[in-house]
Write an enzyme that holds these catalytic residues in place. Structure first.
Site, PDB file in Angstrom:
ATOM      1  N   ARG A  75      20.116  -9.459   4.826  1.00 38.27           N
ATOM      2  CA  ARG A  75      20.088  -8.846   3.495  1.00 38.27           C
ATOM      3  C   ARG A  75      21.154  -7.758   3.375  1.00 38.27           C
ATOM      4  O   ARG A  75      21.389  -7.020   4.322  1.00 38.27           O
ATOM      5  CB  ARG A  75      18.695  -8.248   3.279  1.00 38.27           C
ATOM      6  N   ARG A 107      13.531   3.837   0.032  1.00 35.75           N
ATOM      7  CA  ARG A 107      12.498   3.472  -0.936  1.00 35.75           C
ATOM      8  C   ARG A 107      11.744   4.720  -1.370  1.00 35.75           C
ATOM      9  O   ARG A 107      11.834   5.764  -0.711  1.00 35.75           O
ATOM     10  CB  ARG A 107      11.485   2.523  -0.262  1.00 35.75           C
ATOM     11  N   ASP A 125       6.695   1.059  -1.571  1.00 38.61           N
ATOM     12  CA  ASP A 125       7.646   0.770  -0.490  1.00 38.61           C
ATOM     13  C   ASP A 125       8.587  -0.362  -0.884  1.00 38.61           C
ATOM     14  O   ASP A 125       9.526  -0.668  -0.153  1.00 38.61           O
ATOM     15  CB  ASP A 125       6.905   0.409   0.809  1.00 38.61           C
ATOM     16  N   ASN A 126       8.346  -0.976  -2.031  1.00 43.50           N
ATOM     17  CA  ASN A 126       9.224  -2.045  -2.504  1.00 43.50           C
ATOM     18  C   ASN A 126      10.019  -1.618  -3.729  1.00 43.50           C
ATOM     19  O   ASN A 126      10.465  -2.455  -4.505  1.00 43.50           O
ATOM     20  CB  ASN A 126       8.411  -3.300  -2.826  1.00 43.50           C
TER      21      ASN A 126
HETATM   22  P1  AMP Z   1       6.276  -6.524   2.492  1.00 40.38           P
HETATM   23  O1  AMP Z   1       5.036  -7.168   2.003  1.00 40.38           O
HETATM   24  O2  AMP Z   1       7.342  -7.484   2.905  1.00 40.38           O
HETATM   25  O3  AMP Z   1       6.805  -5.501   1.543  1.00 40.38           O
HETATM   26  O4  AMP Z   1       5.866  -5.749   3.826  1.00 40.38           O
HETATM   27  C1  AMP Z   1       4.959  -4.685   3.846  1.00 40.38           C
HETATM   28  C2  AMP Z   1       4.922  -4.078   5.225  1.00 40.38           C
HETATM   29  O5  AMP Z   1       4.416  -5.009   6.176  1.00 40.38           O
HETATM   30  C3  AMP Z   1       6.282  -3.643   5.758  1.00 40.38           C
HETATM   31  O6  AMP Z   1       6.097  -2.484   6.528  1.00 40.38           O
HETATM   32  C4  AMP Z   1       6.681  -4.806   6.624  1.00 40.38           C
HETATM   33  O7  AMP Z   1       7.605  -4.437   7.627  1.00 40.38           O
HETATM   34  C5  AMP Z   1       5.348  -5.223   7.218  1.00 40.38           C
HETATM   35  N1  AMP Z   1       5.361  -6.650   7.602  1.00 40.38           N
HETATM   36  C6  AMP Z   1       5.345  -7.706   6.793  1.00 40.38           C
HETATM   37  N2  AMP Z   1       5.344  -8.859   7.491  1.00 40.38           N
HETATM   38  C7  AMP Z   1       5.364  -8.520   8.793  1.00 40.38           C
HETATM   39  C8  AMP Z   1       5.382  -9.263  10.018  1.00 40.38           C
HETATM   40  N3  AMP Z   1       5.380 -10.599  10.037  1.00 40.38           N
HETATM   41  N4  AMP Z   1       5.397  -8.560  11.176  1.00 40.38           N
HETATM   42  C9  AMP Z   1       5.402  -7.226  11.163  1.00 40.38           C
HETATM   43  N5  AMP Z   1       5.384  -6.477  10.052  1.00 40.38           N
HETATM   44  C10 AMP Z   1       5.373  -7.102   8.880  1.00 40.38           C
HETATM   45 MG    MG Z   2       8.515  -4.475   1.544  1.00 43.85          MG
END
Ligand code: AMP
Ligand code: MG
Length: 497
Positions: free
Chosen positions: A172, A179, A256-257
């Site tokens: 990316r 954030r 966080d997004n």
């Molecule tokens: P996201 O839903 O992608 O915004 O992720 C939310 C949080 O969960 C962030 O801190 C990500 O780094 C963590 N996260 C999401 N998927 C994984 C994964 N497969 N392994 C470790 N951390 C994850």
């Molecule tokens: Mg995220």
């Protein structure tokens, strides 16, 4: 050097991340590289053989000059606060500066566990990697601020989700990965020096112009940080207005997004609306409809209020006064958002001047779509056709076009009062209302062929088609059509974890 890394985050922000290495992939295959973007970023991929590119974009080889790290952040997820999130499956390789002097992060996503992985495996499934590639590049081509796709690889590894799935790594590119949640992390720990350091860094990186306007006022640094908040609010008001105009639903607008830069980030369960319905939700995890289409502006404001809370200690000694000033900025958000949205919608209708009644004109068009199952994207594209004497295309989208036809008369009357000639209006509309968006069924079809049958032809055609969303392309009719009704009725998106 392949990447001319210049790593300010790693060098200036000790304590904001953990240095870490990628896990590596057992049998990586290069699926797609964005050569045009690489060139723009001064990344010299041409001098590399395919195996070398694969090694870099799978995390098997960390390129020279990189200082890989996982950033820490916190965040409100669906309204509940998590004190510590962070890059649980991502690594920032470093920053590069493009030909225009703009700085970008290069990040691997799906590169293995980090100290912030909590219970997760640190990996990505291939499907969501390809999905983010398609949709982020489509957003860029539509002209909407977005993180971008530099590369996608499959890892040759199986990741366990609700079923075993092939793994992938996504590369990316982002203006930065700071954030709202990055500020929240330090605010929750009451580390005011860190909040200040991060704000100073973000101002330099994204809003350096506010240093000029507040420089006569160094005794009052509070006003600079208030301007910082106001700039972020403005960037987000503009961004969310663009989402709304194009019919985009982010799906997980957790704090966080949401970036400080104003770019769209994190293409998880996002989607483009098919038929217009204000309360549309596609995400399977959003059962309350918190992040429904029509809630996005107010959620953005809610998130910005969380940012204001985190920045509060920087606004001045007098807390009551600081709250008052920050509240004033936040309260202006709906008005700023509406101005951006109105400007965007006027363009969609071919209008160049502003009139008081425009808001009701737009709202009445939306009201005429109620319960009509009208495809949002096609309707706007077909409006220009009406001006060319082809009314049937738009009319055929309606079950009952009576109310819509009355609206068309009013709209044409309004156009006559404008300064643009008819042909200029048509041109404006055709540059604003896309023919091609990432249609949910076409995205699913491309992912299914790629992930299940290792057939990337549909993925390639889709990316190619979406790179020119406003121009009619021969033989691409199917990419402009909505999904069959049965598909629309059951389609859900899943979080890309
Ligand atoms: P996201 O839903 O992608 O915004 O992720 C939310 C949080 O969960 C962030 O801190 C990500 O780094 C963590 N996260 C999401 N998927 C994984 C994964 N497969 N392994 C470790 N951390 C994850
Ligand atoms: Mg995220």
């Amino acid at each position: 050097m392949i990447f001319k890394f210049d790593n300010t985050y790693a060098n200036e922000l000790n304590g904001f991340y953990t240095a870490h290495q990628s896990a590596g992939a057992p049998a990586p295959k290069l699926i797609k590289v964005n050569n045009k973007l690489a060139t723009q970023l001064g990344i010299d991929l041409n001098s590399l053989r395919e195996e070398e590119q694969t090694a870099i974009f799978s995390g098997n080889h960390i390129p020279e000059g990189s200082k890989p790290l996982a950033q820490v952040y916190a965040g409100h997820q669906f309204g509940g606060f998590s004190q510590q999130l962070g890059d649980g499956r991502a690594l920032l390789l470093g920053e590069v500066v493009d030909k225009n002097g703009l700085r970008f992060d290069i990040q691997l996503k799906g590169s293995g566990r980090t100290p912030y992985s909590r219970g997760g495996d640190g990996k990505s499934a291939l499907g969501p990697v390809l999905r983010e590639y398609i949709i982020s590049e489509a957003m860029y081509a539509l002209g909407i601020p977005s993180t971008r796709a530099l590369a996608a690889v499959s890892t040759g590894e199986t990741v366990m989700r609700s079923e075993p799935l092939p793994g992938g790594v996504f590369t990316r590119v982002a203006a930065s990965h700071i954030r709202i949640g990055t500020f929240q992390y330090f605010a929750a720990r009451q580390e005011i020096e860190h909040i200040k350091k991060l704000a100073d860094y973000a101002i330099n990186r994204h809003y350096s112009k506010i240093r000029e306007t507040t420089k006569d006022d160094l005794s009052d640094s509070g006003s600079m940080y208030l301007s910082f908040l106001a700039e972020i609010c403005d960037a987000q008001a503009s961004l969310v207005a663009q989402w709304m105009c194009i019919g985009f639903i982010h799906g997980v607008m957790n704090t966080d997004n949401m970036t400080i830069s104003g770019e769209t980030i994190d293409y998880g369960p996002c989607s483009f609306m098919d038929h217009y319905a204000a309360d549309t939700v596609y995400s399977s995890i959003d059962q309350q409809g918190r992040y429904a289409y029509h809630n996005q502006p107010s959620i953005a404001q809610w998130n910005l209020a969380r940012l204001a809370e985190a920045l509060l200690p920087l606004f001045g000694e007098n807390t009551d006064q600081s709250i008052e000033k920050a509240t004033e900025i936040l309260d202006a958000f709906p008005q700023h958002y509406t101005q951006y949205w109105l400007a965007g919608m006027r363009k969609k209708l071919g209008l160049q001047t502003k009139q008081e009644d425009d808001l009701s004109l737009i709202n009445d068009l939306m009201a005429s779509l109620n319960n009509q199952q009208v495809d949002y994207t096609q309707l706007f594209r077909h409006l220009a056709k009406i001006l060319q004497g082809e009314e049937s295309l738009a009319n055929e989208l309606f079950n009952d076009a009576t109310t819509f036809n009355l609206w068309v008369k009013r709209w044409q009357e309004r156009l006559r009062q404008d300064e643009l000639s008819l042909s200029e209006s048509i041109k404006l509309m055709n540059h604003t209302n896309p023919i091609y968006i990432p249609r949910n069924h076409k995205v699913e079809e491309a992912l299914e062929a790629a992930v299940t049958y290792d057939d990337y032809s549909k993925f390639e055609i889709l990316i190619d088609t979406l790179s020119q969303p406003y121009h009619l392309q021969d033989g691409k009719e199917e990419y402009s059509q909505p999904a069959p009704k049965e598909f629309q009725a059951t389609f859900k998106t899943f979080c890309g974890t």
